[in-house]
Design an enzyme around this catalytic site. Structure first.
Site, PDB file in Angstrom:
ATOM      1  N   GLU B  60      -4.061 -30.506 -19.115  1.00 10.02           N
ATOM      2  CA  GLU B  60      -2.938 -31.346 -18.697  1.00 10.02           C
ATOM      3  C   GLU B  60      -1.952 -31.576 -19.830  1.00 10.02           C
ATOM      4  OE1 GLU B  60      -6.109 -31.975 -17.876  1.00 10.02           O
ATOM      5  OE2 GLU B  60      -5.949 -31.601 -15.724  1.00 10.02           O
ATOM      6  N   PHE B  83      -4.859 -34.416 -10.165  1.00 10.90           N
ATOM      7  CA  PHE B  83      -5.173 -35.767  -9.680  1.00 10.90           C
ATOM      8  C   PHE B  83      -4.699 -36.730 -10.764  1.00 10.90           C
ATOM      9  CE2 PHE B  83      -8.099 -33.028  -7.459  1.00 10.90           C
ATOM     10  CZ  PHE B  83      -7.955 -33.458  -6.148  1.00 10.90           C
ATOM     11  N   HIS B 129     -10.291 -39.524  -9.346  1.00  6.37           N
ATOM     12  CA  HIS B 129      -9.320 -38.818  -8.503  1.00  6.37           C
ATOM     13  C   HIS B 129      -8.348 -39.794  -7.842  1.00  6.37           C
ATOM     14  CE1 HIS B 129     -11.976 -35.442  -9.054  1.00  6.37           C
ATOM     15  NE2 HIS B 129     -11.329 -34.675  -8.190  1.00  6.37           N
TER      16      HIS B 129
END
Lengths: 368, 325
Positions: B60, B83, B129
């Site tokens: 990420e 998520f 999540h």
């Protein structure tokens, strides 16, 4: 008799080490030890490189003095790293992009940032980051490692645009431990992005020695984890740094993807002017060892031998640089006072109600 | 007009703007050939190719750095965080870098980045999540934070976000993705950022909310109607910056406010809404402002989600307390 092991770990480790030898052209006294890889530089270029390195050393000395007088704010010393910083930058082209760390101010200035702006950055003035259109750089990065992932994105963008420019970014030996440093190199490898990552290994991350960052024998070998070439170079040797960076630039510009360069260098002074005292963690021997390897000494010897450099020339340059710095510090004093209302306006292209109300509030205060 | 789910509306917004503006680039984990883990980017890779719709390595932070560098090079990056619980890996790029660049560079350099990410409870996802982390984003100067509650708004807000010169964090509630359909115009249109909507008009109590809780509030309003209480529902749509005028207008009309969020009480943006109402219209209030929020625990294990998440019954209860104060 011992069972045969599936993997010979010792052989494996020595193979890795052997793959990353240090590239050197000039020894510490300025003698050429590797004529075969001597870069193709004219006499004028050699002199220009020396001028930039001397300029940088003087800029360092004056910056320390100005910081002590309170005329500069944050300053990260550069003395000792002139070959690593200026000779690598010497291999850039104007169209190339620079994502500097906080110690990489000399490269930023050589790339086109004005000296008064560099001083304003140090003091904490927005004008220091108000870059001219033709300066292909972003301001110095304080978050160690962030420049590696950002520069990677910049290089991916250059590739998408079909540009033949290359992105350069720098961090230190401590920075090689960050996740972003790995992620930046790994993404760049996957995207075959035109970028040269330079890790300036000056032996210390503040007080933490290089050996405490990683058990890897070189930082250059970390390139292997990204599947890209890694090169270790004598970072006190301007010709080796230039030659290695130039080759990396050509490789990247030709569409082959990124390169990692580790420069073995040293900072002669503290980590920064914010109260670091290197005598707490370094002994005199270490300073002596590295000062004998001063990039200025060896390059001065090399050029003097060739009849390209003289003491008078250097003296004249030093005086001129001091004058320039004095004038720049004075010019920086003229920067307009910073206003909170302007900063509120700088937050968004289309500010919401909250910001609009605060702009009115601060403008009323400022106009009192 | 077509009858679309929220996720189809989002895909359509992306597709139409990508067709119009070749600077728009979509990238993230599995957004390419796979079309995204929720099919939000379905068909885009086929239509626009590798250069514009790109699968990234699984990192990420690297995705955030890529968005930064691409924006500097003049692109309009749309980065997906699979998520939003994974945002912690990329907090520096979003909150330490992208959000600050315009300020840092004297207002001269914009960061037209859209961060797309699913979140939200009620669909029994594994850990990290569903967490409601919009509060972290809303507390970061330099970001706009958008949370649509229906397909029509989702398309219009997404189009507006893609055209915004300012960075936008666009959070998509997983339970809203396919739970209902809406009439959505086929042509492009925008829903302005920073503007709330009156989702239902009423005169007795204002329910101010966003995201999936808009659905629960609408259910609650029907229940309250049966009991003779007329609830007005304000759907914030953009949770940062807040559309304070719309909130205040409603509260000054009804004299009562219930602020509702799915996030924990100490998180979300509910406290900021309550603060604005307290500062600006305390003299119009007939009762203390009520707050419906989740308990201050870690987001729950899957099996207790329904006991933990705020719902219509909680809203009805608080609204009645407020009306009967």
């Amino acid at each position: 008799m011992a069972n045969k092991q599936p993997v010979d770990y010792e052989a494996l480790m020595s193979t890795i080490e052997a793959a990353f030898p240090m590239v050197q052209i000039l020894d510490k006294d300025g003698k050429v030890v590797n004529e075969d890889i001597m870069p193709d530089l004219s006499d004028d270029q050699l002199v220009e490189l020396m001028r930039r390195m001397v300029w940088s050393r003087i800029l360092h000395e004056r910056s320390m003095a100005l910081a002590r007088q309170g005329r500069l704010g944050f300053y990260a010393p550069t003395a000792g790293q002139e070959a690593s910083q200026l000779a690598s930058h010497f291999a850039f082209e104007k169209k190339d992009w620079l994502y500097p760390g906080y110690r990489d101010i000399p490269q930023l200035i050589q790339h086109g940032l004005s000296l008064p702006q560099a001083f304003l950055w140090s003091r904490g003035h927005v004008e220091g980051n108000n870059y001219p259109e033709d300066l292909n750089a972003v301001p110095p990065q304080i978050i160690i490692g962030a420049q590696f992932i950002q520069a990677m994105g910049n290089a991916v963008g250059q590739k998408l645009k079909g540009s033949d420019a290359v992105t350069f970014t720098y961090t230190g030996d401590g920075g090689s431990s960050q996740g972003d440093t790995y992620e930046g190199m790994n993404f760049a490898g996957v995207y075959k992005a035109p970028i040269v990552f330079i890790i300036q290994n000056n032996g210390y991350a503040i007080s933490t020695p290089r050996e405490k960052q990683t058990a890897a024998k070189t930082i250059a070998q970390k390139a292997a984890a990204a599947g890209i070439p890694g090169v270790q170079v004598d970072g006190m040797d301007p010709l080796a740094v230039y030659a290695v960076t130039k080759q990396a630039r050509e490789w990247a510009a030709a569409g082959n993807g990124p390169v990692l360069i580790e420069t073995i260098t040293n900072r002669f002074g503290p980590h920064s002017t914010s109260g670091d005292d290197p005598t707490r963690y370094r002994d005199q021997e270490s300073f002596d060892y590295w000062e004998q390897r001063d990039p200025l000494i060896r390059f001065r010897n090399f050029l003097t031998e060739k009849g390209l450099w003289s003491e008078e020339q250097e003296e004249e340059l030093i005086e001129k640089t001091k004058e320039e710095i004095k004038a720049a510090a004075k010019e920086a004093d003229q920067a307009p006072k910073q206003k909170i209302s302007d900063f509120l306006k700088n937050m968004f292209e289309e500010p919401g109600q909250n910001i609009q109300e605060q702009i009115r509030e601060f403008e009323a205060k400022e106009n009192k | 007009m077509a009858n679309l789910t929220m996720i189809q509306a989002i895909t359509e917004a992306l597709d139409q703007e990508m067709e119009k503006d070749e600077k728009v680039l979509v990238f993230g984990e599995d957004v390419g050939k796979n079309g995204g883990v929720f099919r939000a980017t379905q068909g885009l890779h086929e239509k626009y190719g590798d250069d514009r719709v790109s699968d990234t390595p699984l990192a990420e932070s690297g995705i955030g750095g890529m968005a930064f560098g691409l924006a500097i090079q003049g692109f309009r990056p749309v980065m997906e965080i699979q998520f939003f619980g994974f945002v912690f890996e990329v907090m520096d790029s979003i909150a330490g870098q992208i959000s600050r660049t315009r300020y840092r560079m004297g207002g001269k350099v914009n960061m037209p980045v859209v961060v797309r990410s699913p979140f939200g409870g009620g669909v029994h996802t594994p850990e990290m999540h569903a967490d409601n982390l919009e509060g972290l984003m809303a507390q970061t100067p330099g970001l706009k934070v958008v949370i649509p509650s229906n397909p029509y708004d989702a398309k219009g807000l997404m189009t507006a976000s893609l055209r915004s010169e300012d960075p936008v964090v666009f959070l998509e509630h997983m339970k809203l993705y396919r739970s209902f359909r809406d009439e959505v115009p086929e042509e492009q249109y925008t829903v302005p950022l920073g503007k709330a909507a009156v989702a239902r008009e009423g005169k007795d109590v204002s329910i101010i909310t966003y995201g999936y809780m808009v659905r629960e509030a609408l259910k609650a309003a029907e229940q309250l109607e049966k009991d003779g209480i007329s609830a007005e529902i304000i759907d914030l749509r953009t949770v940062s910056p807040l559309d304070v005028d719309t909130i205040i207008q409603s509260v000054e009309k009804t004299g009562r406010a219930v602020v509702v969020q799915e996030a924990q009480r100490q998180a979300g943006v509910g406290a900021a809404v309550i603060s604005e109402i307290s500062q600006r219209s305390i003299l119009s209030l007939e009762a203390p402002i009520a707050f419906v929020a989740a308990p201050d625990t870690v987001y729950p294990f899957g099996m207790v989600e329904n006991d933990w998440l705020p719902n219509a019954a909680d809203i009805v209860e608080k609204a009645k307390e407020t009306v009967n104060f």
